[in-house]
Design a protein around this motif. Structure first.
Motif, PDB file in Angstrom:
ATOM      1  N   ILE A  24       0.834  -1.207   0.000  1.00 49.68           N
ATOM      2  CA  ILE A  24       0.000   0.000   0.000  1.00 49.68           C
ATOM      3  C   ILE A  24       0.866   1.254   0.000  1.00 49.68           C
ATOM      4  CG2 ILE A  24      -1.664   1.333   1.355  1.00 49.68           C
ATOM      5  CD1 ILE A  24      -2.849  -1.327   2.294  1.00 49.68           C
ATOM      6  N   PHE A  25       1.925   1.246   0.807  1.00 49.09           N
ATOM      7  CA  PHE A  25       2.828   2.394   0.844  1.00 49.09           C
ATOM      8  C   PHE A  25       3.459   2.622  -0.527  1.00 49.09           C
ATOM      9  CE2 PHE A  25       7.200   3.977   1.218  1.00 49.09           C
ATOM     10  CZ  PHE A  25       6.983   5.189   1.856  1.00 49.09           C
ATOM     11  N   LEU A  26       3.905   1.534  -1.165  1.00 48.81           N
ATOM     12  CA  LEU A  26       4.539   1.647  -2.478  1.00 48.81           C
ATOM     13  C   LEU A  26       3.568   2.260  -3.489  1.00 48.81           C
ATOM     14  CD1 LEU A  26       6.757  -1.059  -4.188  1.00 48.81           C
ATOM     15  CD2 LEU A  26       5.084   0.229  -5.499  1.00 48.81           C
ATOM     16  N   LEU A  27       2.333   1.768  -3.525  1.00 50.10           N
ATOM     17  CA  LEU A  27       1.367   2.243  -4.517  1.00 50.10           C
ATOM     18  C   LEU A  27       0.969   3.697  -4.263  1.00 50.10           C
ATOM     19  CD1 LEU A  27      -0.899  -0.935  -4.791  1.00 50.10           C
ATOM     20  CD2 LEU A  27       0.681  -0.052  -6.519  1.00 50.10           C
ATOM     21  N   ILE A  28       0.773   4.043  -2.985  1.00 47.91           N
ATOM     22  CA  ILE A  28       0.404   5.435  -2.666  1.00 47.91           C
ATOM     23  C   ILE A  28       1.527   6.397  -3.052  1.00 47.91           C
ATOM     24  CG2 ILE A  28      -0.046   7.049  -0.773  1.00 47.91           C
ATOM     25  CD1 ILE A  28      -1.588   4.820   0.620  1.00 47.91           C
ATOM     26  N   LEU A  29       2.760   6.030  -2.703  1.00 46.34           N
ATOM     27  CA  LEU A  29       3.898   6.885  -3.044  1.00 46.34           C
ATOM     28  C   LEU A  29       4.054   6.987  -4.560  1.00 46.34           C
ATOM     29  CD1 LEU A  29       6.310   8.556  -2.141  1.00 46.34           C
ATOM     30  CD2 LEU A  29       7.667   6.432  -2.007  1.00 46.34           C
ATOM     31  N   PHE A  30       3.855   5.887  -5.263  1.00 47.29           N
ATOM     32  CA  PHE A  30       3.961   5.875  -6.728  1.00 47.29           C
ATOM     33  C   PHE A  30       2.968   6.850  -7.346  1.00 47.29           C
ATOM     34  CE2 PHE A  30       2.031   3.854 -10.571  1.00 47.29           C
ATOM     35  CZ  PHE A  30       3.022   4.223 -11.477  1.00 47.29           C
ATOM     36  N   PHE A  31       1.713   6.795  -6.923  1.00 51.13           N
ATOM     37  CA  PHE A  31       0.695   7.680  -7.499  1.00 51.13           C
ATOM     38  C   PHE A  31       0.945   9.142  -7.138  1.00 51.13           C
ATOM     39  CE2 PHE A  31      -1.919   3.765  -7.876  1.00 51.13           C
ATOM     40  CZ  PHE A  31      -2.249   3.896  -9.218  1.00 51.13           C
ATOM     41  N   ILE A  32       1.415   9.395  -5.936  1.00 47.05           N
ATOM     42  CA  ILE A  32       1.722  10.771  -5.538  1.00 47.05           C
ATOM     43  C   ILE A  32       2.827  11.341  -6.434  1.00 47.05           C
ATOM     44  CG2 ILE A  32       2.738  12.207  -3.723  1.00 47.05           C
ATOM     45  CD1 ILE A  32       1.308  10.432  -1.679  1.00 47.05           C
ATOM     46  N   LEU A  33       3.904  10.575  -6.589  1.00 47.47           N
ATOM     47  CA  LEU A  33       5.026  11.032  -7.417  1.00 47.47           C
ATOM     48  C   LEU A  33       4.604  11.209  -8.877  1.00 47.47           C
ATOM     49  CD1 LEU A  33       7.901   8.799  -5.952  1.00 47.47           C
ATOM     50  CD2 LEU A  33       7.511  11.235  -5.542  1.00 47.47           C
ATOM     51  N   MET A  34       3.784  10.284  -9.372  1.00 50.12           N
ATOM     52  CA  MET A  34       3.355  10.361 -10.762  1.00 50.12           C
ATOM     53  C   MET A  34       2.488  11.590 -11.015  1.00 50.12           C
ATOM     54  SD  MET A  34       1.467   7.415 -13.048  1.00 50.12           S
ATOM     55  CE  MET A  34      -0.062   7.506 -12.092  1.00 50.12           C
ATOM     56  N   PHE A  35       1.578  11.870 -10.090  1.00 50.92           N
ATOM     57  CA  PHE A  35       0.654  12.978 -10.305  1.00 50.92           C
ATOM     58  C   PHE A  35       1.291  14.348 -10.078  1.00 50.92           C
ATOM     59  CE2 PHE A  35      -2.779   9.751  -9.716  1.00 50.92           C
ATOM     60  CZ  PHE A  35      -3.379   9.956 -10.951  1.00 50.92           C
ATOM     61  N   ILE A  36       2.457  14.400  -9.444  1.00 48.64           N
ATOM     62  CA  ILE A  36       3.139  15.695  -9.320  1.00 48.64           C
ATOM     63  C   ILE A  36       4.108  15.922 -10.476  1.00 48.64           C
ATOM     64  CG2 ILE A  36       2.928  15.719  -6.816  1.00 48.64           C
ATOM     65  CD1 ILE A  36       5.868  14.953  -6.594  1.00 48.64           C
ATOM     66  N   GLY A  37       4.106  14.986 -11.441  1.00 43.51           N
ATOM     67  CA  GLY A  37       4.837  15.210 -12.677  1.00 43.51           C
ATOM     68  C   GLY A  37       6.126  14.444 -12.866  1.00 43.51           C
ATOM     69  N   ILE A  38       6.501  13.596 -11.919  1.00 42.42           N
ATOM     70  CA  ILE A  38       7.711  12.779 -12.083  1.00 42.42           C
ATOM     71  C   ILE A  38       7.411  11.651 -13.060  1.00 42.42           C
ATOM     72  CG2 ILE A  38       9.354  11.257 -10.890  1.00 42.42           C
ATOM     73  CD1 ILE A  38       8.960  12.935  -8.402  1.00 42.42           C
ATOM     74  N   ALA A  63       9.114  -3.725  -8.474  1.00 36.16           N
ATOM     75  CA  ALA A  63       7.888  -3.535  -7.699  1.00 36.16           C
ATOM     76  C   ALA A  63       7.176  -4.869  -7.495  1.00 36.16           C
ATOM     77  CB  ALA A  63       6.967  -2.548  -8.412  1.00 36.16           C
ATOM     78  N   SER A  64       7.193  -5.709  -8.522  1.00 36.82           N
ATOM     79  CA  SER A  64       6.569  -7.029  -8.409  1.00 36.82           C
ATOM     80  C   SER A  64       7.249  -7.858  -7.328  1.00 36.82           C
ATOM     81  CB  SER A  64       6.627  -7.764  -9.752  1.00 36.82           C
ATOM     82  OG  SER A  64       5.894  -7.074 -10.737  1.00 36.82           O
ATOM     83  N   TRP A  65       8.563  -7.696  -7.207  1.00 33.15           N
ATOM     84  CA  TRP A  65       9.294  -8.420  -6.150  1.00 33.15           C
ATOM     85  C   TRP A  65       8.806  -7.977  -4.771  1.00 33.15           C
ATOM     86  CZ3 TRP A  65      12.161  -7.091  -1.945  1.00 33.15           C
ATOM     87  CH2 TRP A  65      12.904  -8.117  -1.336  1.00 33.15           C
ATOM     88  N   VAL A  66       8.572  -6.677  -4.621  1.00 29.13           N
ATOM     89  CA  VAL A  66       8.078  -6.158  -3.344  1.00 29.13           C
ATOM     90  C   VAL A  66       6.691  -6.729  -3.045  1.00 29.13           C
ATOM     91  CG1 VAL A  66       7.334  -4.084  -2.107  1.00 29.13           C
ATOM     92  CG2 VAL A  66       9.428  -4.042  -3.480  1.00 29.13           C
ATOM     93  N   PHE A  67       5.826  -6.754  -4.072  1.00 29.75           N
ATOM     94  CA  PHE A  67       4.481  -7.287  -3.880  1.00 29.75           C
ATOM     95  C   PHE A  67       4.520  -8.759  -3.451  1.00 29.75           C
ATOM     96  CE2 PHE A  67       3.150  -4.049  -7.296  1.00 29.75           C
ATOM     97  CZ  PHE A  67       2.960  -3.069  -6.336  1.00 29.75           C
ATOM     98  N   GLU A  68       5.404  -9.513  -4.086  1.00 28.07           N
ATOM     99  CA  GLU A  68       5.524 -10.931  -3.739  1.00 28.07           C
ATOM    100  C   GLU A  68       6.094 -11.092  -2.324  1.00 28.07           C
ATOM    101  OE1 GLU A  68       7.852 -12.762  -6.768  1.00 28.07           O
ATOM    102  OE2 GLU A  68       6.448 -12.210  -8.369  1.00 28.07           O
ATOM    103  N   TYR A  69       7.066 -10.275  -1.964  1.00 25.79           N
ATOM    104  CA  TYR A  69       7.664 -10.316  -0.625  1.00 25.79           C
ATOM    105  C   TYR A  69       6.612 -10.009   0.437  1.00 25.79           C
ATOM    106  CZ  TYR A  69      11.021  -9.279   3.129  1.00 25.79           C
ATOM    107  OH  TYR A  69      11.727  -9.279   4.310  1.00 25.79           O
ATOM    108  N   ASP A  70       5.706  -9.097   0.088  1.00 30.29           N
ATOM    109  CA  ASP A  70       4.657  -8.684   1.019  1.00 30.29           C
ATOM    110  C   ASP A  70       3.457  -9.637   0.998  1.00 30.29           C
ATOM    111  OD1 ASP A  70       3.521  -6.937   2.923  1.00 30.29           O
ATOM    112  OD2 ASP A  70       2.403  -5.869   1.377  1.00 30.29           O
ATOM    113  N   GLY A  71       3.438 -10.552   0.029  1.00 27.91           N
ATOM    114  CA  GLY A  71       2.328 -11.493  -0.083  1.00 27.91           C
ATOM    115  C   GLY A  71       1.062 -10.893  -0.667  1.00 27.91           C
ATOM    116  N   LEU A  72       1.203  -9.789  -1.452  1.00 23.67           N
ATOM    117  CA  LEU A  72       0.029  -9.113  -1.997  1.00 23.67           C
ATOM    118  C   LEU A  72      -0.784  -9.998  -2.945  1.00 23.67           C
ATOM    119  CD1 LEU A  72      -1.642  -6.509  -2.139  1.00 23.67           C
ATOM    120  CD2 LEU A  72      -0.179  -5.771  -4.033  1.00 23.67           C
ATOM    121  N   PRO A  73      -0.164 -10.747  -3.863  1.00 25.33           N
ATOM    122  CA  PRO A  73      -0.972 -11.584  -4.765  1.00 25.33           C
ATOM    123  C   PRO A  73      -1.885 -12.549  -4.026  1.00 25.33           C
ATOM    124  CG  PRO A  73       1.278 -11.432  -5.576  1.00 25.33           C
ATOM    125  CD  PRO A  73       1.269 -10.804  -4.215  1.00 25.33           C
ATOM    126  N   SER A  74      -1.356 -13.202  -3.001  1.00 24.04           N
ATOM    127  CA  SER A  74      -2.184 -14.155  -2.254  1.00 24.04           C
ATOM    128  C   SER A  74      -3.279 -13.438  -1.472  1.00 24.04           C
ATOM    129  CB  SER A  74      -1.315 -14.990  -1.302  1.00 24.04           C
ATOM    130  OG  SER A  74      -0.655 -14.154  -0.363  1.00 24.04           O
TER     131      SER A  74
END
Length: 425
Positions: free
Chosen positions: A3-17, A287-298
């Motif tokens: 969740i932290f990764l996705l929120i930070l990603f969208f924040i950075l993307m929407f400010i123009g990075i 990012a996919s590695w982080v999701f797998e480490y966090d168990g997000l897919p399951s």
């Protein structure tokens, strides 16, 4: 973590990075804050994702598309399409769709379609009394076909990410692409007849034969590619290399719209566009590695499985989800992020993985033509000078028609899966 990764990603993307940089920064920040894993795991993950024979197809198909754009192939395709269907009610609208369909089987890129065929068709339609909004909306929406029809670059990326046969996914996109094009033609006929758009022209066999002969070298490109992949003579990656060689020969020595002096600029454009796509790919792999480490897919699989174990219900939920994602996220990034997360759920409820890949790509292609991040939408606005609001409104009926076709696929997935089984892919 996820969740932290996705929120930070969208924040950075929407400010123009840029997307790739936003994703990369988010991955590094997440690993540093939430794990004790060495940061070198990021670079290892990035390298392994690109150390792939399959991914070589991406820059090669991009190069083939740019060669066709620069080599005068688009004009030959347009002239042939005009001779074939230009006599019908709404003739140039049909020409627009048919030319886009043919070019889609060669270029694999919706943006390339807008830049080449799009300029020609919009100009021709407006000169023949079609409103600019209508011509632009039809051209914009037709560009989606290049993302669906083989050799779609996004389909190659999605199939590779999902671990399914690329050949099967490419063939799976053929029927949806053709059916969507037919729906577009039906609506164009109805709307043009209702409003009296266009100037009718007489069908002439002599003109058709002449333009067909001139267009044969261009028309053979998708035939060679698809036949080679279906017959197993070459792999999709080898098909990409053959596409480059064939289109280069045609553009240089048959149509002579390309010179050797233009090649350095073409290679630069290819490298620039490839770098953009693959940079997203390597950061998305981390990012996919982080999701797998966090168990997000399951976790996602458990959550969705708790809602329903019906493939139909799951696909309807994903239908709505992918529409929203496509509107707000780059299609390439969405594929690299979502496919690894959702595949366990897809497999658990018994959805055909190839059907899922094709369905995902078709829905994400709609995001290319809708605000706020539709790259084809902005490209068409740049060409025509129309405001985004006007073009988006004019495109709405076509988009709704595409959604209707996709709903049919959900209820009758055999429309996509049956042709694949015919070729034993």
């Amino acid at each position: 973590m996820s969740i932290f990764l996705l929120i930070l990603f969208f924040i950075l993307m929407f400010i123009g990075i840029p997307i790739a940089a936003s994703l990369g920064i988010s991955v590094v920040a997440t690993i540093l804050l939430y794990t004790d894993v060495p940061i070198s795991i990021v670079t290892q993950s990035m390298y392994s994702s690109m150390n792939s024979f399959i991914m070589v197809a991406v820059p090669l198909f991009i190069l083939a598309g740019i060669i066709m754009d620069e080599g005068g192939v688009a004009e030959k395709i347009f002239d042939f399409a005009k001779s074939a269907v230009g006599w019908m009610t709404g003739g140039l609208g049909h020409v627009n769709i048919l030319a886009g369909l043919i070019f889609a089987g060669m270029a694999g890129s919706s943006v390339a379609d807008i830049a080449s065929i799009g300029r020609i068709t919009i100009s021709a339609m407006t000169k023949n009394k079609y409103p600019l909004e209508y011509a632009s909306a039809l051209t914009l929406i037709t560009s989606m076909l290049a993302t669906i029809i083989p050799p779609s670059i996004l389909m190659v990326v999605a199939a590779s990410t999902a671990g399914v046969s690329i050949g099967s996914a490419l063939v799976g996109g053929l029927v949806p692409g053709v059916l969507i094009a037919i729906i577009f033609m039906c609506y164009n006929y109805y709307y043009s007849k209702k409003h009296g758009y266009g100037v009718r022209q007489k069908f002439e066999w002599s003109v058709f034969r002449k333009e067909f002969v001139h267009a044969i070298p261009a028309l053979l490109a998708p035939v060679i590619l698809l036949a080679g992949i279906l017959s197993g003579v070459f792999t999709p990656t080898e098909a990409a290399a053959i596409a480059v060689l064939y289109t280069l020969v045609v553009a240089l020595f048959v149509y002579k719209g390309l010179t050797f002096r233009k090649l350095p600029n073409i290679f630069f454009r290819t490298a620039n566009l490839t770098g953009t796509i693959l940079f997203i790919a390597v950061t998305a792999k981390a990012a996919s590695w982080v999701f797998e480490y966090d168990g997000l897919p399951s976790k996602i699989a458990t959550f969705i499985g708790g809602i329903s174990d019906s493939p139909l219900i799951i696909m309807l939920l994903l239908f709505v989800f992918f529409i929203i994602v496509g509107m707000f996220m780059d299609a390439t990034a969405a594929i690299f992020i979502l496919v690894p997360i959702l595949m366990p759920t897809v497999l658990a409820v018994g959805i055909d993985p190839v059907f899922f890949v094709v369905f995902l790509v078709v829905l994400l292609s709609v995001g290319l033509v809708t605000p706020p991040v539709g790259v084809c939408l902005y490209a068409t606005c740049n060409i025509t000078g129309l405001k985004i609001e006007k073009l988006s409104k004019a495109s709405l009926p076509w988009i709704l028609g595409t959604f209707a076709v996709l709903l049919v696929f959900i209820f009758v997935p055999q429309i996509i899966t049956a042709p694949i089984s015919w070729f034993n892919l």
